[in-house]
Structure formats: structure tokens, C-alpha cells
Design a protein around this motif. Structure first.
Motif, PDB file in Angstrom:
ATOM      1  N   ASN A 159     -64.867   7.532 -25.387  1.00  0.00           N
ATOM      2  CA  ASN A 159     -63.441   7.344 -25.114  1.00  0.00           C
ATOM      3  C   ASN A 159     -63.057   7.898 -23.741  1.00  0.00           C
ATOM      4  N   ASP A 160     -63.611   9.067 -23.408  1.00  0.00           N
ATOM      5  CA  ASP A 160     -63.289   9.692 -22.123  1.00  0.00           C
ATOM      6  C   ASP A 160     -63.777   8.845 -20.946  1.00  0.00           C
ATOM      7  N   ALA A 161     -64.884   8.122 -21.130  1.00  0.00           N
ATOM      8  CA  ALA A 161     -65.436   7.297 -20.049  1.00  0.00           C
ATOM      9  C   ALA A 161     -64.838   5.894 -20.033  1.00  0.00           C
ATOM     10  N   GLY A 162     -64.073   5.542 -21.064  1.00  0.00           N
ATOM     11  CA  GLY A 162     -63.517   4.203 -21.159  1.00  0.00           C
ATOM     12  C   GLY A 162     -62.266   4.014 -20.316  1.00  0.00           C
ATOM     13  N   VAL A 163     -61.699   2.823 -20.380  1.00  0.00           N
ATOM     14  CA  VAL A 163     -60.458   2.512 -19.673  1.00  0.00           C
ATOM     15  C   VAL A 163     -59.319   3.265 -20.370  1.00  0.00           C
ATOM     16  N   GLN A 164     -58.613   4.086 -19.623  1.00  0.00           N
ATOM     17  CA  GLN A 164     -57.673   5.020 -20.217  1.00  0.00           C
ATOM     18  C   GLN A 164     -56.270   4.461 -20.413  1.00  0.00           C
ATOM     19  N   ALA A 165     -55.933   3.364 -19.776  1.00  0.00           N
ATOM     20  CA  ALA A 165     -54.563   2.837 -19.879  1.00  0.00           C
ATOM     21  C   ALA A 165     -54.589   1.330 -19.759  1.00  0.00           C
ATOM     22  N   SER A 166     -53.629   0.690 -20.422  1.00  0.00           N
ATOM     23  CA  SER A 166     -53.523  -0.766 -20.351  1.00  0.00           C
ATOM     24  C   SER A 166     -52.444  -1.211 -19.367  1.00  0.00           C
ATOM     25  N   VAL A 167     -51.660  -0.273 -18.853  1.00  0.00           N
ATOM     26  CA  VAL A 167     -50.625  -0.594 -17.870  1.00  0.00           C
ATOM     27  C   VAL A 167     -51.023  -0.014 -16.522  1.00  0.00           C
ATOM     28  N   VAL A 168     -51.017  -0.868 -15.502  1.00  0.00           N
ATOM     29  CA  VAL A 168     -51.363  -0.443 -14.146  1.00  0.00           C
ATOM     30  C   VAL A 168     -50.077  -0.432 -13.324  1.00  0.00           C
ATOM     31  N   ALA A 169     -49.683   0.737 -12.856  1.00  0.00           N
ATOM     32  CA  ALA A 169     -48.463   0.871 -12.060  1.00  0.00           C
ATOM     33  C   ALA A 169     -48.625   0.172 -10.710  1.00  0.00           C
ATOM     34  N   PRO A 170     -47.510  -0.148 -10.046  1.00  0.00           N
ATOM     35  CA  PRO A 170     -47.607  -0.790  -8.729  1.00  0.00           C
ATOM     36  C   PRO A 170     -48.435   0.035  -7.747  1.00  0.00           C
ATOM     37  N   HIS A 171     -49.295  -0.623  -6.999  1.00  0.00           N
ATOM     38  CA  HIS A 171     -50.110  -0.008  -5.945  1.00  0.00           C
ATOM     39  C   HIS A 171     -50.949   1.149  -6.489  1.00  0.00           C
TER      40      HIS A 171
END
Length: 221
Positions: A159-171
């Protein structure tokens, strides 16, 4: 008045010394740049760039997972990065990301990525898989698997090495690993494509065109 004599040999020596000092740095920069470009496949449009790098070297897993390696359990990790260069937040449906593989010219299948819990089940209880099934994808369901302290440690590392968020903030950029159970058929990555079908620009409430990243372009083989 003292005369100053021009010494062309001394000047040439100084030039050679300067060039000798600069050459290693230039060679290092030149060797690093192509390597960085070759080891990652990418696709970019509508302000989003997705890069993907399949891990096929066991040493990469050993460094990240020193106790229980996904690679040893037949699981392939794909390192991904989602870079948002737009002024709008982007939401990625991570659950719909698939790895499209070709078992033969007529047989093409899609694998959904494993959650950290599912990957931990495979890693800690390899005997629970039906080893007589040679084909992909893995059947849904299966026997219930006990989850002890060892399982929790493996799940946390995944889990720690996985993708941590599904929302990517601008820039900004979100990155991590996705896990796919290839049952040790890592050669399937040679012609695999990472399919990302659902990304939405949140403020504009607009869906982006799908991404399909050709992993065969990666040089890490």
C-alpha cells in the motif's frame, strides 16, 4: 621593462586539462538522459501526462520489498506517474485501469490491477491459487485466506508503494506502483498496453479521452 614570452605549448596543455575535466561530466549527462527516456513509456494529451515503467528486474523489487517480493509470487509492478499540467484538478478512476495482454494472436485479455489486499493474499498464500490454471485472467473469488501479522506487514508495504491518491491537483504529480498478477508470465509485458479509460477534469466536469500506453517501448527488459 620585462618581456613576456608567449608559450603555445603551455596554453595547449591548459586547454587539454580543461577539456579532460569536462569530458566525464558531459559523458555522464549524455548517458543518463537517453536512459531516462528509454526506460519509460508515456502518453500525453489534454493537460495530463501518464508515464509507465514495468518492473522486470528482480533487484527493483528486492530494494522496495526486502522481505516478501511481489515478483517472486508472479506479480508484476508497473510504476506510473500522473502529471497534471492543467489548471483543473483531475480525478482518475484507479479501479478501471487495466493491463491489456496478448496470450496469442487470437487471444487478447485484460487484467485489472490488484489492490494491496489482493496482492498480499497472493504473496503470503501462493498455495491458495489454482496452479492448474495456466491462462489469464485470474478467476474471481476463491478460498478465504487468513490475514495474520505477516499478511498485514506485506499489505502495508504494498500500500505504501502504491498510488496514494486518485485526484491530481493542478500542476502536480501523483505516482506509485500498480500490481498485476501475471503468474510469472513476465514476457507478456513485451507487448502489453496499460489502459486508463476514465479521467475526469473535476471543475469542468469533463471526461478526458482514454490513455493507452504501449509498454513495449520501455527499454527495461
Amino acid at each position: 621593462m620585462r618581456k613576456v614570452y608567449y608559450n603555445p605549448i603551455r596554453k595547449l596543455t591548459l586547454i587539454l586539462l580543461v577539456l579532460g575535466a569536462c569530458l566525464p561530466a558531459a559523458q555522464q549527462a549524455a548517458s543518463q538522459q537517453p536512459s531516462s527516456l528509454k526506460t519509460t513509456s508515456l502518453e500525453s494529451h489534454e493537460g495530463m501526462t501518464i508515464t509507465a515503467r514495468p518492473w522486470t528486474d528482480p533487484a527493483l523489487y528486492k530494494e522496495k520489498f526486502p522481505k516478501k517480493s511481489p515478483f517472486a509470487a508472479g506479480i508484476a509492478a508497473v510504476q506510473v506517474a500522473f502529471r497534471n499540467d492543467s489548471d483543473d484538478s483531475m480525478k482518475i478512476n484507479l479501479e478501471r485501469i487495466r493491463l491489456n495482454v496478448s496470450l496469442s494472436e487470437e487471444d487478447h485479455q485484460s487484467l485489472y490491477s490488484l489492490t494491496s489486499e489482493q496482492a498480499a493474499d497472493v504473496i503470503t498464500h501462493p498455495g491458495a491459487k489454482n496452479v492448474t490454471i495456466k491462462r489469464l485472467p485470474i478467476p474471481l473469488g476463491g478460498p478465504k485466506i487468513g490475514r495474520d501479522k505477516k499478511w498485514m506487514e506485506v499489505e502495508k508495504s504494498l500500500n505504501d508503494a502504491g498510488v496514494q491518491a486518485s485526484v491530481v491537483a493542478p500542476h502536480s504529480t501523483v505516482q506509485g506502483l500498480l500490481y498485476f498478477d501475471l503468474r510469472s508470465q513476465f514476457d507478456l509485458l513485451n507487448a502489453a498496453r496499460l489502459y486508463v479509460p476514465e479521467i475526469v477534469a473535476i471543475e469542468k466536469n469533463r471526461g478526458l479521452m482514454y490513455f493507452e500506453i504501449d509498454l513495449s517501448r520501455s527499454a527495461e527488459r
